[in-house]
Design an enzyme around this catalytic site. Sequence first.
Site, PDB file in Angstrom:
ATOM      1  N   GLU A   1       7.303  33.133  -6.932  1.00 20.21           N
ATOM      2  CA  GLU A   1       8.006  32.269  -5.877  1.00 20.21           C
ATOM      3  C   GLU A   1       7.705  32.326  -4.564  1.00 20.21           C
ATOM      4  OE1 GLU A   1      12.477  33.721  -5.474  1.00 20.21           O
ATOM      5  OE2 GLU A   1      11.954  35.509  -5.699  1.00 20.21           O
TER       6      GLU A   1
ATOM      7  N   CYS B   1      24.969  45.329  11.539  1.00 22.56           N
ATOM      8  CA  CYS B   1      25.490  44.637  12.463  1.00 22.56           C
ATOM      9  C   CYS B   1      24.890  44.592  13.507  1.00 22.56           C
ATOM     10  CB  CYS B   1      26.909  45.068  12.574  1.00 22.56           C
ATOM     11  SG  CYS B   1      27.997  45.361  11.315  1.00 22.56           S
TER      12      CYS B   1
ATOM     13  N   LYS C   1      18.171  29.994  -0.452  1.00 22.42           N
ATOM     14  CA  LYS C   1      18.615  31.370  -0.588  1.00 22.42           C
ATOM     15  C   LYS C   1      19.930  31.687  -1.619  1.00 22.42           C
ATOM     16  CE  LYS C   1      18.778  35.812   0.401  1.00 22.42           C
ATOM     17  NZ  LYS C   1      17.876  36.816  -0.674  1.00 22.42           N
TER      18      LYS C   1
ATOM     19  N   TRP D   1      28.336  42.460   9.926  1.00 17.61           N
ATOM     20  CA  TRP D   1      28.141  42.292   8.498  1.00 17.61           C
ATOM     21  C   TRP D   1      29.127  43.265   7.728  1.00 17.61           C
ATOM     22  CZ3 TRP D   1      25.466  38.887   5.550  1.00 17.61           C
ATOM     23  CH2 TRP D   1      25.269  39.279   4.343  1.00 17.61           C
TER      24      TRP D   1
ATOM     25  N   ARG E   1      21.361  39.749  11.833  1.00 17.31           N
ATOM     26  CA  ARG E   1      21.680  41.159  11.576  1.00 17.31           C
ATOM     27  C   ARG E   1      23.022  41.310  10.843  1.00 17.31           C
ATOM     28  NH1 ARG E   1      19.116  45.608  13.804  1.00 17.31           N
ATOM     29  NH2 ARG E   1      21.054  47.009  13.519  1.00 17.31           N
TER      30      ARG E   1
ATOM     31  N   ASN F   1      27.860  49.788  14.500  1.00 15.64           N
ATOM     32  CA  ASN F   1      26.851  49.490  13.397  1.00 15.64           C
ATOM     33  C   ASN F   1      26.735  50.656  12.575  1.00 15.64           C
ATOM     34  OD1 ASN F   1      25.001  48.405  11.721  1.00 15.64           O
ATOM     35  ND2 ASN F   1      23.454  48.932  13.155  1.00 15.64           N
ATOM     36  N   GLY F   2      26.855  50.520  11.310  1.00 13.25           N
ATOM     37  CA  GLY F   2      26.703  51.854  10.475  1.00 13.25           C
ATOM     38  C   GLY F   2      27.680  52.012   9.401  1.00 13.25           C
TER      39      GLY F   2
ATOM     40  N   GLU G   1      10.715  40.967 -12.831  1.00 10.99           N
ATOM     41  CA  GLU G   1      10.967  41.102 -11.351  1.00 10.99           C
ATOM     42  C   GLU G   1       9.652  40.894 -10.523  1.00 10.99           C
ATOM     43  OE1 GLU G   1      13.203  40.442  -9.763  1.00 10.99           O
ATOM     44  OE2 GLU G   1      12.758  40.731  -7.709  1.00 10.99           O
TER      45      GLU G   1
ATOM     46  N   HIS H   1       1.620  39.845 -30.519  1.00 11.72           N
ATOM     47  CA  HIS H   1       2.481  38.703 -31.157  1.00 11.72           C
ATOM     48  C   HIS H   1       2.168  37.539 -30.217  1.00 11.72           C
ATOM     49  CE1 HIS H   1       4.643  41.477 -33.751  1.00 11.72           C
ATOM     50  NE2 HIS H   1       4.923  42.311 -32.369  1.00 11.72           N
TER      51      HIS H   1
ATOM     52  N   LYS I   1       8.680  37.544  -8.280  1.00 11.05           N
ATOM     53  CA  LYS I   1       8.433  37.764  -6.765  1.00 11.05           C
ATOM     54  C   LYS I   1       7.130  37.018  -6.303  1.00 11.05           C
ATOM     55  CE  LYS I   1      11.546  38.796  -5.098  1.00 11.05           C
ATOM     56  NZ  LYS I   1      12.262  38.579  -6.274  1.00 11.05           N
TER      57      LYS I   1
HETATM   58  C1  AGP Z   1      15.449  36.037  -5.985  1.00 15.85           C
HETATM   59  O1  AGP Z   1      14.109  36.299  -5.384  1.00 15.85           O
HETATM   60  C2  AGP Z   1      15.635  34.436  -5.946  1.00 15.85           C
HETATM   61  N1  AGP Z   1      15.821  34.245  -4.893  1.00 15.85           N
HETATM   62  C3  AGP Z   1      16.825  34.038  -6.883  1.00 15.85           C
HETATM   63  O2  AGP Z   1      16.220  34.246  -8.119  1.00 15.85           O
HETATM   64  C4  AGP Z   1      17.945  34.895  -6.799  1.00 15.85           C
HETATM   65  O3  AGP Z   1      18.021  36.154  -7.114  1.00 15.85           O
HETATM   66  C5  AGP Z   1      19.045  33.973  -7.686  1.00 15.85           C
HETATM   67  O4  AGP Z   1      19.215  32.703  -6.812  1.00 15.85           O
HETATM   68  C6  AGP Z   1      20.575  34.854  -7.687  1.00 15.85           C
HETATM   69  O5  AGP Z   1      20.928  34.685  -6.226  1.00 15.85           O
HETATM   70  P1  AGP Z   1      22.379  35.524  -6.220  1.00 15.85           P
HETATM   71  O6  AGP Z   1      21.972  37.077  -6.252  1.00 15.85           O
HETATM   72  O7  AGP Z   1      22.796  35.251  -4.707  1.00 15.85           O
HETATM   73  O8  AGP Z   1      23.262  35.401  -7.011  1.00 15.85           O
END
Ligand code: AGP
Length: 611
Positions: free
Chosen positions: A490, A2, A606, A74, A27, A98-99, A483, A506, A487
Site C-alpha cells: 500500500e 492532545c 485514511k 484527542w 495531535r 495531555n496524557g 500485515e 500447495h 504495508k
Molecule cells: C491499513 O494500513 C489501511 N489503511 C486500511 O487497510 C485500513 O486498515 C482499513 O481501511 C480499516 O480501517 P479502520 O481500521 O479505520 O476501520
Amino acid sequence: MCGIVGYVGALPACSILIDGLKRLEYRGYDSAGIAVNEDGQFEIVRAKGKIASLEALLGACALSGTVGIGHTRWATHGRPSETNAHPHRAGRAVVVHNGIIENYLEIKGALTAAGKVFASETDTEVIAQLVNKLLEDGLEPLEAIRRTCNELKGSFAVGVLIEDRPGILYGMRNECPLIVGFGENGTFLASDAPAILNHTQRMVFMDDREIVAIRSTGADFYNFDGMAVTKEVHTVDMNPVMAEKGGYKHFMLKEIFEQPRAVTDTFRGRISEEKGEVYLDGLTISDEEVMKLRRIVIIACGTSFHAGLVGRRIIESLTRIPVEVDLASEFRYRDPIVEEGTLIVSISQSGETADTIAATKEGAVRGGKVVAICNVIGSSLSRLASHGVIYTHAGPEIGVASTKAFTTQIAVLYLLALYLGKRRGLLDEQRMRDLLADLVRLPGMMEQALETSTQLAKMARRYEAHTSFLYLGRGINTAIAYEGALKLKEISYIHAEAYAGGEMKHGPIALISEEMPVVAILSRDRVYEKMLGNMEEVRSRGGILLVFSAGVGDPVVQTMTQDVVTVPSSNEYLTAIVLTLPLQLLAYHIADFKGTDVDQPRNLAKSVTVE
Ligand code: AGP
C-alpha cells in the site's frame, strides 16, 4: 495525544493561542478551547470539533488579556463535547492536559466525598480540582501544584493558570512532552515545537517530574521535590512543517516510533500486576454473560482485520472460546449465523469504515452482543456497541497506512482475552500476573525492535527494485505476514502477498526464484522447526530469504541468508507485536527510497467511509 499551548507576555494571548493550536491540530482535533486572564478574571471559550469551530465562536478574538492557555483534544476519557473540552476550571485553577491520569477515579472519588462537584467525564478535571482544593487549604500556588504532581499517577503535560496570579503560567511534565519557548514579546509553553516556532527558536525541553513557573520575562524550573533546577536553552533549527512531524520525514515514520508510547497508553490504567487483574471500564458485559459466551466473531477490514487474526489466536488460547474472524465486506452479505451467546467484536481505527459499520449492524440485528475496539471516541462504530467500547489510546493516526493502531488493537485484544479468561476461571492470579508482566515489559522490547531501522534502510536499498515479494509466517505470525505484505504494497506499490508457511508446497513454491524476495517471519514457538523447513525450501530452490526473527535464531539461520533481522522475543502472544515493527520499517524504507507518497499513497483514504 492532545496539544497544549500557553503564553505570558506583552501581546494579546488569544490570537497567539489559536495560531499555536492550529499548528498542533495533528495531535488531536475533536474539541478545543482557550482560557485568557482578562484583568484578573478568566475568560474560557471551548468548542466541540476542530479549531475552526473555536475560532468561529471567538469571532475576531476580542479577548485582550496577555496571559492564556489553549488546548486541542484527542479524547481518551469522555466523549468529544464542549463539557469535556479543555481548559477545565475548578475555583481558582484552570487547566489543560495531555496524557492519561491512571488514578483519576481514585482522586475523583476522594474529592467528591469531600464535597467537590465534577462537571466533566475527563481525567483532566481532577487536576484542576486537586490544585484548587490545595489552594483552598492555604497552600501557595507553586506548592499546591507540586503536591498535585506527586498525587498524580500516569502520563501528563499540564498548563495551569491561577486566577489571582495573572502574570504567571505554570507547567508540569511527566512522560508527555512539554516545551518552554523564550521570545522577544513573551514566554511560551507548548506540547511541541511547531506551536511556537514562528515566535522563537529558543526552547527548553522539560524532563519528567519537572515544574515550570513562567513569566513574561523568563521562567523558573523545579523538580517534584521542590528543588530548583537549571535547564539548558536550545536553538531549534527546524521548519514548522518538519516540526509537525516531530523531526521525522513522514507522519508514518513518526507513528511507527510512537508505538511503544501508544501501547503503554493503551494498557495504562487498565491493569493491576499486583492483583493480576484487568479493568475494562468501557465494557458492559456482565460476568454471567461472559460465562455464557459460546462464540466470538471478530469483524474488521484491512489492517484491523489482521489485528483480528492475531486476536483470534490469543483469545482462543486464553479463553477456549471459539473465535472466527471475518472481513466485514464478506460477513455482511453471507447470511451469517449468529446464535445465542455470540459476541461480535468490531475493530476499526477510525470507527467510520462503512463495511465494518454495516457488518456490525447485521450482526447486532441477528442477536449478537457488540463490543467495539476503536481509536476515535464517539465515532459511528463506537455508538453501535451494545456491550461497550474498548478504546486504543494511540492518538491520532495521520499516515494512511495504519501502524500504531494495529499494535494497540492487538494490545486491547490481549487485555480482552485476559479479562474474559480470568472471568471464565481459566487464568488464575499467578498466570494473570505473569501475562501482565509480559505486557508491561513489551514497550521496552518494541523500543529495541525500532533500533533495527538503520539495518532495514540498508536492506530496503538492496531490494527496492524487486517487483514482487512473498511473506511467510506460521501460527500467529501468519497474520503478521499478511500485515507486513499489506504495508509494503500500500505504500510502495510493489506487489506482495502472504501465505501460511505450510501452504508453500500447495502452490506458492512454484513462485520461488532469485527474482522474488521471500520474507520469513520466525519465532521460538511450536512451529519454529516447521518454519525453518519452509525457509530451507526457499533457499534450496535459489530463492532470496529475508528473515525476521524474534529471539536469536539457530546458527543455521545465519547460514541461509545474510539478511537476518533479530528482535526481542516476548511471550507467544505479544511477540507478534515486536515482529511487526521491523516489517513496518522495511515497507517504509522501500517506499521512501522509491519516492512514493508515504503518508498519502495513491488511490487510498485514511477512512473508507463508502462501500
Ligand atoms: C491499513 O494500513 C489501511 N489503511 C486500511 O487497510 C485500513 O486498515 C482499513 O481501511 C480499516 O480501517 P479502520 O481500521 O479505520 O476501520
